[in-house]
Write an enzyme that holds these catalytic residues in place. Structure first.
Site, mmCIF file in Angstrom:
data_model
loop_
_atom_site.group_PDB
_atom_site.id
_atom_site.type_symbol
_atom_site.label_atom_id
_atom_site.label_comp_id
_atom_site.label_asym_id
_atom_site.label_seq_id
_atom_site.Cartn_x
_atom_site.Cartn_y
_atom_site.Cartn_z
ATOM 1 C CB SER A 32 43.789 44.904 26.232
ATOM 2 O OG SER A 32 45.039 44.274 26.275
ATOM 3 C CG HIS A 63 45.130 39.780 23.791
ATOM 4 N ND1 HIS A 63 45.909 40.464 22.880
ATOM 5 C CD2 HIS A 63 44.865 40.658 24.788
ATOM 6 C CE1 HIS A 63 46.118 41.696 23.329
ATOM 7 N NE2 HIS A 63 45.491 41.823 24.479
ATOM 8 C CG HIS A 85 51.904 42.363 24.302
ATOM 9 N ND1 HIS A 85 50.903 41.434 24.178
ATOM 10 C CD2 HIS A 85 51.306 43.581 24.289
ATOM 11 C CE1 HIS A 85 49.737 42.059 24.082
ATOM 12 N NE2 HIS A 85 49.953 43.360 24.150
ATOM 13 C CE1 TYR A 87 52.524 41.065 28.388
ATOM 14 C CE2 TYR A 87 52.666 43.299 27.544
ATOM 15 C CZ TYR A 87 51.918 42.186 27.866
ATOM 16 O OH TYR A 87 50.565 42.193 27.655
ATOM 17 C CD GLU A 88 52.207 37.935 24.863
ATOM 18 O OE1 GLU A 88 51.604 36.841 24.864
ATOM 19 O OE2 GLU A 88 52.037 38.797 23.964
ATOM 20 C CB ALA A 115 44.080 48.962 26.502
ATOM 21 C CG MET A 213 53.033 47.741 28.393
ATOM 22 S SD MET A 213 52.560 46.487 29.612
ATOM 23 C CE MET A 213 52.262 47.532 31.059
ATOM 24 C CB SER A 214 51.034 46.855 22.195
ATOM 25 O OG SER A 214 49.976 47.803 22.250
ATOM 26 C CG ASN A 237 45.055 52.660 32.995
ATOM 27 O OD1 ASN A 237 44.950 51.790 32.116
ATOM 28 N ND2 ASN A 237 46.213 53.170 33.361
ATOM 29 C CG HIS A 249 44.859 43.231 32.371
ATOM 30 N ND1 HIS A 249 45.334 44.021 31.343
ATOM 31 C CD2 HIS A 249 44.220 42.187 31.778
ATOM 32 C CE1 HIS A 249 45.014 43.475 30.180
ATOM 33 N NE2 HIS A 249 44.336 42.368 30.419
#
Length: 276
Positions: A32, A63, A85, A87-88, A115, A213-214, A237, A249
């Site tokens: 990201s 992306h 991902h 989560y997608e 990120a 998450m990746s 963050n 985000h």
């Protein structure tokens, strides 16, 4: 057609038809806000994911969803502008399919970036972190299911998942450039929700320095195929509960944009010295 090897070969053949037969030396997964590096490749050829057989399509804002192949610092590289991902809604096997296709194209070196949220309280947004190891407590795995011996062993070693020589190279190049480079352990969460403050405290107790998450599924698939992996996180963050503010985000993208110059300098320098 349902065999992984057949799908890999068909996708690789299509990519080769677009980019030619000159070998690609390094694969790069740009997370990201970090995809701008692909715009700097010389003699670049871009291929939309939707045109590649069996490729998923990236759905995350920021992306671009394409492969870009070109020259960077004397090396021919393949950049993923956006990744896939869990989560997608994609299976772990789909998340790592592009890495397996890279391997089918003869690529044995992989840079993975992301990120991430800072768990280590000495970190600050904008820091870059060299990934030295990872933690994955999610039961699902990209290597679940039939094993293809031509790719790797059924039970494979993860001791050196993030190549120590490449990590040393990254530290040396960062030092030469005067770019501060943290190093630490990345912990994988499924998302898409950010982690809770309690989960972040647990991650810290377990030895995590950053959460995201990746990256981990891709590192697993690459390790299975004995690819050499270098991992770099951009701490965009501080993770939940560390600061008294909500996560979003937009902050991730803004911080990524702020540090992209340092990130690009470091990746260029490492690429120039990358042994291939």
């Amino acid at each position: 057609m349902d065999k992984l090897m057949d799908k890999m070969q068909e996708a690789a053949m299509y990519i080769t038809s677009r980019i030619g037969n000159d070998p690609v030396q390094i694969g790069m997964v740009l997370g990201s806000g970090l995809g701008g590096l692909a715009e700097e490749l010389q003699d670049a050829i871009a291929i939309s994911y939707k045109d590649i057989p069996y490729f998923p399509v990236s759905t995350v804002f920021g992306h671009k969803g394409r492969l870009v192949v070109g020259n960077l610092e004397g090396k021919r590289v393949m950049c993923m502008q956006g990744r896939f991902h869990y989560y997608e809604g994609y299976g772990m096997d789909q998340v790592v399919f592009p890495i397996q296709v890279m391997h089918a194209l003869g690529i044995n070196n992989l840079l993975v970036t992301n990120a991430a949220g800072g768990v280590n309280t000495s970190y600050k947004p904008g820091d870059l972190m060299l990934i030295t190891d990872h933690i994955k407590l999610i039961a699902d795995s990209p290597m679940r299911g039939p094993n293809y011996d031509s790719l790797g062993e059924r039970f494979f070693d993860m001791t050196n998942a993030y190549d120590k020589k490449l990590s040393a190279l990254a530290r040396e190049e960062a030092k030469c450039l005067g770019i501060p480079l943290q190093q630490g352990v990345y912990m994988f969460f499924a998302g898409p929700s950010y982690e809770t403050p309690a989960e972040v405290r647990a991650a810290r107790i377990l030895g995590s320095d950053a959460v995201g998450m990746s990256t981990v599924p891709e590192a697993l698939a690459a390790s299975h195929m004995r690819m050499k992996v270098l991992g770099i996180s951009c701490i965009t963050n501080m993770a939940a509960g560390i600061l008294d503010q909500p996560l979003n985000h937009t902050e991730v993208m803004e911080t990524s944009d702020r540090v992209k110059e340092a990130f690009t300098l470091l990746v260029r320098s490492v690429t120039r010295q990358w042994p291939v």
